[in-house]
Structures are given as structure tokens and as C-alpha cells.
Design a protein around this motif. Structure first.
Motif, PDB file in Angstrom:
ATOM      1  N   CYS A 321      -0.454 -12.156   0.271  1.00 45.94           N
ATOM      2  CA  CYS A 321      -1.166 -11.606   1.814  1.00 45.94           C
ATOM      3  C   CYS A 321      -0.286 -10.420   2.263  1.00 45.94           C
ATOM      4  N   ASN A 322       0.781 -10.453   2.160  1.00 53.08           N
ATOM      5  CA  ASN A 322       1.896  -9.394   2.581  1.00 53.08           C
ATOM      6  C   ASN A 322       2.061  -8.432   1.870  1.00 53.08           C
ATOM      7  N   LYS A 323       1.929  -8.723   0.458  1.00 51.31           N
ATOM      8  CA  LYS A 323       2.076  -7.368  -0.494  1.00 51.31           C
ATOM      9  C   LYS A 323       0.715  -6.673  -0.743  1.00 51.31           C
ATOM     10  N   ASN A 324      -0.387  -7.390  -0.384  1.00 49.45           N
ATOM     11  CA  ASN A 324      -1.705  -6.423  -0.555  1.00 49.45           C
ATOM     12  C   ASN A 324      -2.334  -6.209   0.715  1.00 49.45           C
ATOM     13  N   LYS A 325      -3.209  -5.000   0.835  1.00 51.49           N
ATOM     14  CA  LYS A 325      -3.771  -4.577   2.137  1.00 51.49           C
ATOM     15  C   LYS A 325      -5.186  -4.517   1.797  1.00 51.49           C
ATOM     16  N   LYS A 326      -5.937  -4.465   2.814  1.00 51.25           N
ATOM     17  CA  LYS A 326      -7.672  -4.426   3.108  1.00 51.25           C
ATOM     18  C   LYS A 326      -7.971  -2.959   2.783  1.00 51.25           C
TER      19      LYS A 326
END
Length: 786
Positions: A321-326
Motif C-alpha cells: 500500500c505504501n510502495k504503490n500509488k493510484k
């Protein structure tokens, strides 16, 4: 003439008042529409009115394992096509029969409501709010503190309702309404409600079940099927009558359905309950992990910092959740983004694993443990501990408790805190027959809960690395420490296959012989170390290495350690996936190092996969709320040892099951499938282990006390073959009894002909016939206990 002019003047004033009133009301509604009055939402809010949905964990057999949601907002998105038609019909018939013909406001219903309820004061006059107006209220209206405030909200809701009708189809409005409504018990939205009250999906609800849920929309607290069954049944029947009046059901169906009892299958939404709670919590912690910062770790957490740092760099799921972005650049929120997380867990196998732990630990081991400790002043600890030592452990546990920290934060003295901890109070405690209400002091409750033996079990598909079952403990509500991934305990004799692997890689064979006598090894400090053995079977005779592993002989393991390098052994153990810091000492050959169940399962996968270890995989893919796959995961593999060594190890580990310390699987659980395995028991039998594998399934189990000093006083109950092996046996019985899983006892290992039976057991090395079939259990037990 004067009267005529007077009448004309009255008519003129009347029309002026009417026109002024209409213009005034129109102007007010205009001001509402442009947001000058009230709380008219922005256009973008109208286009996306519900933007917070719980994320779902879905099993490999497509069952919902659980959700991650904000507090009191456990909403799971469901499309209109996933709704039962009975839900739609019941909602329209009960709440808004002209729903398909109006544009947000039902003038007829509004006038009827004003006359009957406002003027004639009839409580049964019917409501004037349409489904769209109710949706507007659910989405945008704050809670009204009094009647007048609620009255002023109505015009605003009318305007919002008209706007909603412009942006959405009728189907979308119904879908939003059912997705938004709160049905109590954290069942927000129709999908959660169907699961909580009937353990179904919305699509599979029957007419009477759909009518029950729609009936709750009037007032879910008043019409609560769990607490007020008869009242809710009456409301359900009212909904069914409305469906009959709207021609959705026949008179015969109405009579039949209203006579049915209201039956619910209530399942409270709680992350501490349900299937696989330890797995769900582990997954949550992994996915939401932040990049490790050394300053956030205590001095005694150096190993955890090292593990987390490595996971951050090498494990794509760790901190996902903190490594990837929307698309908008923000990070994913596990609690509001409505993700679908497809886990590798099989709900059927998970249930079998939890049942196996409960059956053996709860109803076999625990009663035996309680009998042994009954009336002992040191209970539940070892007889080797004095009362003073026991008190020291209990007081340490007290100081580590949340209650103690809270009292300390309030500024209480040690004397005041001790008084509170020694004062009996009403409380709920764990028991294997359900939560028990009792009166205990907090200090006594610590001792009471420590008396329960703990367990960790994991099973993984050997081919894919998919984790199929994950049981981190005996009850997540009371014991939240995860013994699959978080907890590490001494592995005992389950380390011996790793040692034998190193020997095979160095040129040894299962047929090599050595003298079965005590071994003396020189430690790095120059001291002589002579390990003890469990018995004197075949003392002074020449035995094969295969016999040594089959019988878990410590002297043979020490002999191999004398021939090999402890440094090479540590490197190999790390290759097997044991991440903990280990000193290269000779005593390592007897399993003095700590490891987790998941690490051991991953390590033993190499024996089933011809030397290729697979890291346990927990998630296969993640989808966003629109069904787009945004992440995929595949197993990570590494070669630990060569194929030729794998055949040698397979032969020896199968011998453990066919006549060795794992033979209870054969004669007690009647499982004759090809498999390898190893038992493990640590010093003072504080830990009982069993590792087992078939061609397609690798499993590991640990059983022990919360403290190492909590254990059986006798090895007959405290050994791995008694504590851990039965859980594996019960689990495999259930797995093989379910053909839908695809695991068969006829699955066999692929072994070239030249590696089969590399050394036949000589006549003088025969195991008692009871192990191989044909004798009594007493003979086998006698053999296992020497």
C-alpha cells in the motif's frame, strides 16, 4: 360596481401572493441548488457519492474470508447485476411504488403525506420520501437534532434527489441506496448485511430473506432480527404484503411466505472472529507496512529490523500500500479503496486445519496437561521451577500488559497497581467450550490464560508455493500472537534433515555406516561437548545414516557435525529460508536455533521439489474497485541442493514415516500415502514439532506453551510425535477425504529407478513389526519411547 372592484382587487392580491410565493419558493430552491442555502454537494461529489468501500480478502475457492474497513464502515461494493431481483422488487414495493415513473419527487405521495400525516395527524398515512430522496438523506444529510431541523432538511433533499436523477439511472440509484444503508452490526451495505444475517451473497437471497433486509430499512434498530425476531418477522410480512399488492408475488406465495419462521444465520463482522483471523491480520500488517526505519525499533528488535528491511526490498507484497500509488498519485488505502485481494488460502483446507488444531490441542492435549498440573503449586509451569520463579514470570507478564501500562500512565503507584491486579473482578476468559464468565483477579487471569497450550500450523502447495491453510494460534480473540510468522521457537530434531542434506552434498550416502556411540565434539572455546541420546538402541553397533535419521539419533547427527563445518551449515540453513541470526556452533546440529513455522514449511518444500525451495505465497493478485488487476504475485524460488541429493533425502525422510519416529501417521491415522517427514522435540520438551510433506503438499506444526517453562513434565506427552504430529494426521485425513481439493493419497514422488531403495535395511536393523503393520500399538509405543 364597488363590490366588483373590491372582488377584482382581492383576486389580484391573491394571484400576486401566489406568484410571489411561487417565485419565492423557486428562488429558495435556486439558492439551494447553487449551494447558497444548505449543504448542496459539489458536482464531483454527486458523480461519485460513495467513495469508501472495504477491501475484501477472497480465498482461492472464491469465498469471502474477511474485510478491511474503517470503523463502522464495513461497506463492500456490489453491482446491480449482483443483487437478487427480490431485493429490488421488495424495495420498490415497500418504499416507492412509483419509483420508475417519477424524477426524484413523487408529488402524489408527497401531497398524501402532507394531508394525512401533517393535517390529519395519521401515523399510518404513509411516507412521502422516494427512494432517491432517502438516498440523498443517506449520502448528504447530517443528523438532525430536532423536528424543525429535520423539516428544513427536506427541501434540500428534494433538490439533491432531482440532481441524482439527472446523473444516474434508476438501477444505479437503487444500487447506491442498498450499498449505502447501514444494517447494524458493522454490516454496512447489502453485501455485508446478506453475509452477516444469512451468510449469503445478495444474489442468492430468497424472497423472505430479501423482505427481511428491506424491512430493516424502516428502522434497523427497531426491526432487528437478532434481538427482536417476532417484531422483525411482522415487518417482513408487511413487506411481503406490499410485494403482493404490487403484483410481484401471488396470493399463494404470500400466504406461504408469511407463515415461515424468521431464521437468521448471524455472523458478526469482527476481524477477531471468522475463518483465518491470524492470516488476515498478518496480511493486513504486511500490506500496510512502512519502510523500516531503525529508530522505530528497540535494541532487542535488531533481527526484526533486519527481516523487515529485507522484506521491503525483496517481497513485493510487503508494504504494498505504501510502495504503490493510484492514478491521482495518492497511496492505496486498504480500508477505503475497495480492493479485492485474492489470497492463496483455500477456505475448506483452512477449516480442516482449524478443526484439527481444536480437536487435538483442545480436547486431547489440554485435558492431559491439566490433569498433570492439577493441584501443583507451580502449575502451569514445569516442576523444575520454584514458586518464586513462577511469581517472577507472572509479575513480568503483568508489567507487559496493557492494563498495567494504562494504570502506570495514570500516575498510580506500584502499590496501588498491585492492589488492582490482586482484586477479583468479573471478566470473560477463554475456554475450549466457549467464552466463560467468571470472577478472577487480573493477576490470576494471567496465570489462567498461560495454562493453555498454543499451536501454529501451516500447509502449502509444494508445486505452486500457495499457502492453503494458516492457523497462527488457538483463538485469536484471546491469544493474538501469531505462531506461524511472528513467533520463533527452537526447532529441535526437525533441523536434522538440513544437516543430512549438507552431508549428502559433501558426498555422503544414506548407506554409509558409522559406530553408534557417544560423540565428543570440540567447541570453538575448546570445551568438549558430548550430546546425550534418547535411548541406547543398538548401542555400539554399526548403523547407517538412514537409520540414524529414521530414529532421530543424536549421536549420528553429532558424528556428521564432526565431519562438517558449522559455518557451511549456517549458510545452508539460510538457504533453506531460516532468517534468524545463528552462531556457527557444533550444537546447532540438534536444533538449538529458533525458526518460525512458515520458515520451516518453506525450507521443507525443497525436499518435495527436488532441491528447489519455494517461498510461501499468500496472495496471487489484487484488483481495484472496478475489477482491474493492479498487482500480480508469483512464487519466488531458489535452488538449495542438487537433484541427486534430493533423491537421497527423500529416501531417508520417507523412512522416517515408514518405520521411524513419524510412523504414527501410518498405524494410528491410517494414512498410507507416500510422504516424508520429521518429528522434533526440544530440550525439556518445551516445543513439539512435526514437518510432513507429500508430492504436492508441505505442512508444518508447532505445539508448546506461551513460555518455554510451560510444558509437560513427561516426554511421552511432550514429544513432537505426541504434540504436533496428530494435528498433521487429522488434517491430512480431512484433506484426503475431500476429493474436491484435488489432493490424492495416490500422488507419488518422481524418483528415477536407480535411486529407489539405495540401501536395504539389514535384518539386524529391522524395526518391530508393529510399525510396519501386523502387531499391536503397545509394541509400537514401546519402540517409540526407548
Amino acid at each position: 360596481m364597488a363590490e366588483k372592484r373590491k372582488f377584482s382587487k382581492i383576486i389580484l392580491i391573491y394571484w400576486l401572493l401566489v406568484i410571489s410565493g411561487v417565485l419565492g419558493v423557486s428562488f429558495i430552491f435556486y439558492l439551494i441548488a447553487v449551494g447558497k442555502i444548505g449543504y448542496m454537494p459539489k458536482v464531483e461529489d454527486l458523480e461519485n457519492p460513495i467513495d469508501k468501500y472495504a477491501s475484501q480478502i477472497i480465498s482461492s475457492d472464491n469465498e469471502l474470508l474477511g474485510t478491511y474497513a474503517q470503523s463502522k464502515d464495513n461497506r463492500i461494493y456490489v453491482t446491480y447485476d449482483e443483487l437478487s431481483p427480490y431485493l429490488v422488487e421488495a424495495l420498490i414495493a415497500t418504499e416507492d411504488v412509483r419509483f420508475n415513473s417519477h424524477s426524484g419527487i413523487d408529488a402524489y405521495a408527497l401531497v398524501r403525506s402532507i394531508i394525512k400525516r401533517g393535517i390529519l395527524m395519521q401515523k399510518s398515512g404513509g411516507g412521502g420520501s422516494t427512494i432517491t430522496q432517502q438516498l440523498a438523506k443517506l449520502l448528504y444529510s447530517p443528523s438532525a437534532e430536532n423536528f424543525m431541523e429535520r423539516l428544513f432538511q427536506k427541501p434540500i433533499e428534494w433538490v439533491i434527489a432531482v440532481q441524482l436523477e439527472r446523473y444516474y439511472t434508476k438501477e444505479e440509484i437503487i444500487n447506491m441506496y442498498l450499498n449505502k444503508f447501514d444494517f447494524l452490526y458493522n454490516a454496512v451495505g447489502i453485501k455485508s448485511a446478506a453475509k452477516v444475517y444469512f451468510n449469503k451473497t445478495p444474489k442468492n437471497l430468497t424472497i423472505e430473506e430479501a423482505a427481511t433486509l428491506i424491512g430493516m430499512c424502516k428502522n434497523p434498530s427497531y426491526f432487528n432480527p437478532v434481538r427482536r425476531n417476532e417484531r422483525t418477522k411482522g415487518r417482513r410480512n408487511v413487506v411481503l404484503e406490499q410485494m403482493y399488492k404490487a403484483n410481484y408475488i401471488t396470493k399463494a406465495e404470500l400466504d406461504s411466505l408469511t407463515s415461515l419462521p424468521l431464521t437468521v444465520h448471524f455472523q458478526r463482522v469482527d476481524h477477531k472472529e471468522g475463518l483465518a483471523p491470524y492470516f488476515r491480520e498478518y496480511l493486513r500488517m504486511v500490506m500496510t507496512a512502512k519502510k523500516p526505519d531503525k529508530s522505530d525499533y528497540a535494541s532487542w528488535q535488531r533481527q526484526k529490523y533486519s527481516d523487515d528491511s529485507l522484506s521491503w526490498e525483496t517481497n513485493p507484497l510487503y508494504g504494498w500500500c505504501n510502495k504503490n500509488k493510484k492514478a491521482d498519485g495518492s497511496k492505496y488505502d486498504l480500508y477505503t479503496d475497495g480492493l479485492k485481494i485474492y489470497a492463496t488460502i483455500d477456505s475448506r483446507m483452512q477449516r480442516y486445519a482449524e478443526e484439527a488444531v481444536r480437536e487435538h490441542v483442545g480436547f486431547t492435549l489440554q485435558p492431559a496437561f491439566d490433569r498433570e498440573k492439577k493441584g501443583r503449586p507451580y502449575a502451569p509451569f514445569s516442576k523444575d521451577l520454584t514458586v518464586g520463579m513462577v511469581d517472577t514470570i507472572l509479575y513480568r507478564a503483568m508489567r507487559q500488559s496493557d492494563r498495567y501500562r494504562a494504570l502506570k500512565k495514570e500516575g498510580m503507584s506500584q502499590k496501588e497497581i498491585m492492589k488492582i491486579f490482586k482484586t477479583p473482578v468479573e471478566m470473560k476468559v477463554f475456554s475450549w467450550n466457549g467464552v466463560k464468565d467468571t470472577i478472577l483477579s487480573p493477576l490470576d487471569s494471567i496465570r489462567y490464560h498461560k495454562s493453555f497450550l498454543r499451536s501454529g500450523f501451516m500447509s502449502m502447495d509444494a508445486v505452486t508455493g500457495h499457502v492453503k491453510a494458516y492457523v497462527g494460534g488457538i483463538d485469536y480473540f484471546f491469544f493474538q500472537y501469531d505462531m506461524v510468522n511472528t513467533g520463533r521457537r527452537q526447532v529441535g530434531s526437525t533441523i536434522k534433515p538440513y544437516l543430512y542434506t549438507l552431508a549428502m552434498e559433501e558426498g555422503f550416502t544414506p548407506c554409509d555406516q558409522t559406530l553408534n556411540v557417544p560423540q565428543q565434539l570440540i567447541t570453538e572455546t575448546g570445551q568438549i561437548w558430548t550430546p546425550r541420546n534418547a535411548g541406547n538402541k543398538r548401542y555400539g553397533e554399526m548403523v547407517t545414516l538412514k537409520w540414524g535419521l529414521q530414529n532421530s539419533n543424536n549421536w549420528i547427527s553429532a558424528y556428521l557435525m564432526k565431519q562438517l563445518s558449522p559455518y557451511a551449515f549456517v549458510r545452508l540453513l539460510h538457504s533453506f529460508g531460516l532468517a534468524n541470526q545463528m552462531d556457527p556452533v557444533v550444537s546447532l546440529c540438534l536444533g538449538i536455533c529458533d525458526a518460525s513455522v512458515s520458515e520451516m514449511v518453506g525450507g521443507y518444500s525443497a525436499f518435495a521439489r527436488k532441491g528447489i525451495r519455494v517461498t510461501p505465497l499468500y496472495v496471487t493478485r489484487i484488483e481495484d474497485s472496478f475489477g482491474n488487476t493492479i498487482a500480480s504475485f508469483s512464487p519466488q524460488m531458489n535452488e538449495v541442493f542438487g537433484e541427486e541429493t534430493s533423491y537421497k533425502m527423500l529416501d531417508m525422510l520417507r523412512a522416517v514415516m515408514d518405520g521411524g519416529t513419524g510412523s504414527r501417521i501410518r498405524y494410528r491415522y491410517k494414512i498410507n500415502a507416500p510422504m516424508g517427514g520429521k518429528t522434533g522435540t526440544t530440550q525439556n520438551h518445551s516445543d513439539g514439532w512435526f514437518m510432513g510433506f507429500t508430492p504436492r503438499l508441505v505442512s508444518g506444526c508447532w505445539v508448546g506453551g506461551e513460555e518455554r517453562a510451560i510444558h509437560f513434565d513427561r516426554i511421552s506427552e511432550g514429544q513432537g510425535a505426541s504434540m504436533a504430529l496428530p494435528i498433521y494426521g487429522l488434517f491430512m485425513q480431512k484433506v484426503y477425504a475431500d476429493p474436491s481439493l484435488g489432493y490424492s493419497p495416490t500422488d507419488n514422488f518422481e524418483v528415477p529407478e536407480k535411486y529407489k531403495n539405495p540401501c536395504q535395511t539389514p535384518a539386524d536393523e529391522e524395526i518391530p513389526s508393529g510399525v510396519q503393520g501386523g502387531s499391536s500399538e503397545e509394541q509400537v509405543e514401546e519402540f517409540l519411547d526407548w
